[in-house]
Motif scaffolding. Structure first.
Motif, short mmCIF file in Angstrom:
data_model
loop_
_atom_site.label_atom_id
_atom_site.label_comp_id
_atom_site.label_asym_id
_atom_site.label_seq_id
_atom_site.Cartn_x
_atom_site.Cartn_y
_atom_site.Cartn_z
N PRO A 70 0.82 -1.23 0.00
CA PRO A 70 0.00 0.00 0.00
C PRO A 70 0.85 1.27 0.00
O PRO A 70 0.47 2.27 -0.62
N ALA A 71 1.98 1.26 0.67
CA ALA A 71 2.85 2.44 0.69
C ALA A 71 3.41 2.73 -0.70
O ALA A 71 3.48 3.90 -1.12
N VAL A 72 3.79 1.72 -1.42
CA VAL A 72 4.32 1.91 -2.78
C VAL A 72 3.23 2.43 -3.71
O VAL A 72 3.46 3.35 -4.51
N VAL A 73 2.03 1.88 -3.61
CA VAL A 73 0.92 2.33 -4.45
C VAL A 73 0.58 3.79 -4.14
O VAL A 73 0.38 4.60 -5.05
N ALA A 74 0.54 4.14 -2.85
CA ALA A 74 0.26 5.53 -2.47
C ALA A 74 1.33 6.47 -2.99
O ALA A 74 1.02 7.58 -3.46
N ALA A 75 2.58 6.06 -2.94
CA ALA A 75 3.67 6.90 -3.45
C ALA A 75 3.54 7.10 -4.96
O ALA A 75 3.79 8.20 -5.46
N CYS A 76 3.14 6.07 -5.68
CA CYS A 76 2.95 6.21 -7.13
C CYS A 76 1.84 7.20 -7.45
O CYS A 76 1.99 8.04 -8.34
#
Length: 161
Positions: A70-76
């Motif tokens: 979820p952190a990677v998706v939010a950063a994208c």
């Protein structure tokens, strides 16, 4: 009755299977003299027991992935929205400068709102992926149609005044 004996008793009631393998609660088990019954993974003809440390490591890896994805998706998504915001800011600066230059040279000046919208649409066109000549022509025709509608709207607004 210890758990290992209970599982062994249940396994004895089941029909015989190769390598004395039983099913308890949907988990394949294999009896061991030292610790009772362990879960295992069967690969081909060999049997590999899962050590509790390996199981704990797999759960830890799953926890890390569950927290990181979820952190990677939010950063994208954040990067994408920042990129779009930067594009809009640059289009606004270009529109203001073009409008100012036309005003100084006393050329035909369209309303500032039209210039901003036109510059924003062109900036979006320039940032699109997979541009082909046909797509650019079609998009420029769409932009021209939008500008024409805005010009007609402004002319009708001025005529009413």
């Amino acid at each position: 009755m210890p758990v290992a004996k209970l599982i062994a008793t249940v396994n004895q009631m089941l029909p015989p299977s190769p390598n004395n393998i039983g099913f308890i609660g949907g988990i394949r088990t294999r009896p061991h003299d030292d610790v009772g019954v362990r879960p295992y993974i069967k690969r081909g003809t060999s049997v590999m027991s899962l050590d509790p440390a390996v199981i704990n490591g797999l759960f830890a890896l799953g926890g890390v992935l569950a927290g990181a994805i979820p952190a990677v998706v939010a950063a994208c998504f954040k990067e994408r929205s920042e990129s779009r915001r930067h594009l809009r800011d640059q289009a606004l600066k270009v529109a203001l400068e073009a409008w100012r230059v036309r005003l100084e040279r006393q050329m035909a000046v369209q309303p500032l709102e039209h210039q901003v919208i036109y510059s924003t649409l062109l900036a979006q066109l320039a940032s699109e992926n997979r541009l082909t000549p046909d797509r650019v022509k079609a998009r420029l025709n769409d932009i021209s149609a939008i500008v024409d509608v805005m010009a007609k709207h402004s002319a009708s607004k001025v005529a009413r005044s």
